[in-house]
Design an enzyme around this catalytic site. Structure first.
Site, PDB file in Angstrom:
ATOM      1  N   SER A 100       0.821  -1.212   0.000  1.00 56.43           N
ATOM      2  CA  SER A 100       0.000   0.000   0.000  1.00 56.43           C
ATOM      3  C   SER A 100       0.851   1.256   0.000  1.00 56.43           C
ATOM      4  O   SER A 100       0.337   2.353  -0.229  1.00 56.43           O
ATOM      5  CB  SER A 100      -0.916   0.021   1.230  1.00 56.43           C
ATOM      6  N   HIS A 136      -3.235  -4.038  -5.248  1.00 57.89           N
ATOM      7  CA  HIS A 136      -3.472  -3.557  -3.887  1.00 57.89           C
ATOM      8  C   HIS A 136      -4.954  -3.614  -3.516  1.00 57.89           C
ATOM      9  O   HIS A 136      -5.774  -2.862  -4.043  1.00 57.89           O
ATOM     10  CB  HIS A 136      -2.956  -2.117  -3.729  1.00 57.89           C
ATOM     11  N   GLU A 194      -6.518  -1.768  -6.619  1.00 55.59           N
ATOM     12  CA  GLU A 194      -5.658  -0.921  -7.435  1.00 55.59           C
ATOM     13  C   GLU A 194      -4.695  -1.817  -8.221  1.00 55.59           C
ATOM     14  O   GLU A 194      -3.985  -2.635  -7.629  1.00 55.59           O
ATOM     15  CB  GLU A 194      -4.866   0.046  -6.560  1.00 55.59           C
ATOM     16  N   ASN A 218      -4.830   6.096  -1.545  1.00 52.29           N
ATOM     17  CA  ASN A 218      -4.132   6.739  -0.435  1.00 52.29           C
ATOM     18  C   ASN A 218      -3.676   8.149  -0.783  1.00 52.29           C
ATOM     19  O   ASN A 218      -3.569   9.012   0.085  1.00 52.29           O
ATOM     20  CB  ASN A 218      -2.932   5.893  -0.002  1.00 52.29           C
TER      21      ASN A 218
END
Length: 504
Positions: free
Chosen positions: A118, A139, A151, A189
């Site tokens: 991540s 991810h 992802e 993120n």
């Protein structure tokens, strides 16, 4: 493309990935350096699936077939026939690189190696591989079977066929594949940085308390959790580490500046639910909700005057003031006794009232971004009389809708946070990290936002968002609030924020 999948790491992420692909028809082998961890993970998945079967979500035959497709691997060598291996181990670059080097000596040259990282660079993980083209990011989000997004991260040397295969696999498993290049924070993120960092910035300025900020953002834009509730849920140590990592990887871009408040609280062990104390207290895992303060009843003996071009807001204010037994003046200027309400965009109350030439002792600001039917926000400034604040608060809550009183702040709470979310989303699209449509869908799926960043811009008005950012930048004099070129150009051309750079 992928029929036999190896999963390395039997923690929450690894077992979730194993369950997801076993449920979608792939043969899965789960490996961990601890044999007991493998058995615990498989038993955990077995219990979950049995509960699903008991609820009628799958048949007995489907349950048995899924369980049969999920098998333990006692050694790495048992993964030799896999055509995809996904690692979900500790977030240490050297450890992941060594694992992939070990795997390359075991699996075939056609086997794809995927990392569930991540925070680490996929390109750097792949840099020591003999065949970096077969390495990609994959991810997932916890809990993997329920979070319907993954992802798909393209490293600098990842083969396109690898990306295509992972996208196809995600679709088969019922997950939305958000393709992203290997940039800091990938997509989710990265886009999520504005929510927490701006809330911490407001807290550090004494704008409002954590519970106030959370209430305003739940009842206004409609977030399921406020930022401080979210910090407590995920663990402030985890969130702060991500904030620092993204900040460092973007070479100290002011947009991503972490907060000293988070650093201090992490050092103190105030991490949230898992320590029993964070921004809230917890007893047996349950949050102790602080009671909302109840203001004292005061005599309303002043008229009100409102500065706004929004006729709907004027009518709403007039209606609630009538219920309070107060009057709303209609003149172009306030009388000598009137409580003045202004509606700045991005300015603080002090700046706006000075520009308008209004009396500071009886002028307050009202947030035009608030959800009028659920919670209103009133901004005071240092020169405002206490009895003026008390009368305004009571009058504006005469219909039972609560009114939050916050300290002077450029952009209130909602304007400031939403503008930051929209602006960062625009910057992500500007940098070519993803498409406008993928951005909004990914953020809603992964972060649970009621709208994607660009949809928030459309909801509150792209022109308003740009005005908020311009005024925030003027008040603070910081590049933190510089408007994205993507946002500015589309406002100038009167185009939706989802408009691509080139029209086919």
């Amino acid at each position: 493309m992928f029929n036999r999948i190896g999963v390395i790491g039997a923690g929450a992420m690894g077992r979730g990935i194993a369950q997801l692909f076993a449920s979608s028809g792939q043969q899965v082998q789960l490996f961990d350096t601890r044999a007991e961890a493998i058995e615990d993970a498989l038993q955990f998945n077995r219990n979950l699936l049995q509960r699903a079967q008991a609820k009628g979500k799958m048949t007995e035959a489907e349950l048995e077939a899924t369980l049969s497709r999920m098998q333990p691997a006692q050694t790495l060598e048992e993964l030799k026939d896999c055509d995809l291996v996904i690692e979900a181990i500790v977030e240490l670059l050297e450890v992941k690189q060594k694992l992939f080097a070990d795997l390359e000596a075991i699996v075939s040259e056609d086997c794809v190696l995927a990392t569930n990282t991540s925070s680490l660079s996929v390109t750097r993980i792949a840099s020591s591989a003999k065949h970096p083209g077969r390495v990609a990011g994959f991810h997932f989000f916890n809990p993997v079977p329920l979070m319907k997004i993954v992802e798909v991260v393209r490293g600098e040397r990842t083969d396109e066929r690898v990306i295509e295969g992972l996208v196809e696999l995600a679709n088969v498993a019922g997950h939305f594949p958000a393709i992203t290049p290997d940039t800091p924070g990938f997509l989710v993120n990265h886009a999520g940085r504005a929510f927490g960092t701006e809330a911490l910035r407001m807290l550090s300025e004494g704008v409002a308390s954590p519970s106030q900020i959370d209430r305003i953002l739940r009842d206004g834009p409609g977030f399921r959790m406020g930022p401080f509730e979210l910090f407590d849920l995920t663990g402030l140590d985890v969130s702060h580490a991500v904030m620092e990592s993204v900040y460092e990887q973007f070479y100290h871009d002011p947009r991503y500046t972490p907060s000293f408040i988070a650093a201090q609280r992490v050092a103190a062990g105030l991490l949230g639910r898992k320590t029993g104390q964070g921004f809230y207290r917890y007893e047996e895992g349950q949050k102790i909700e602080p009671a909302e303060p109840q203001p004292e009843t005061v005599l309303i003996n002043r008229p009100f005057w409102l500065e706004t071009d929004d006729d709907a807001l004027r009518n709403q204010v007039a209606e609630v003031l009538t219920k309070a037994g107060a009057t709303l003046e209609t003149g172009s200027k306030p009388s000598d006794d009137a409580i003045c309400l202004i509606t700045p965009l991005g300015d603080d109350c002090s700046t706006a009232l000075t520009q308008l030439g209004l009396p500071a002792d009886r002028t307050l600001a009202l947030d035009s971004f608030a959800n009028w039917d659920k919670r209103r926000t009133l901004m005071r400034q240092p020169a405002a009389q206490a009895q003026v604040v008390a009368q305004a608060r009571q009058a504006l809550s005469a219909d039972g809708v609560p009114v939050e009183v916050i300290n002077d702040s450029a952009g209130f709470v909602i304007q400031r946070l939403i503008a930051s979310v929209v602006n960062l989303g625009c910057e992500i699209v500007q940098k070519g990290i993803t498409s406008p449509q993928t951005l909004d869908r990914a953020i809603q799926l992964a972060l649970g936002y009621p709208k994607g960043p660009l949809a928030f811009g459309a909801h509150y008005g792209d022109t308003n968002i740009l005005a908020v950012l311009n005024n925030l930048q003027a008040v603070y004099g910081e590049p933190r609030y510089r408007p994205s070129p993507w946002l500015r150009r589309r406002v100038q051309l009167d185009l939706p924020l989802t408009t691509p750079d080139f029209q086919e």
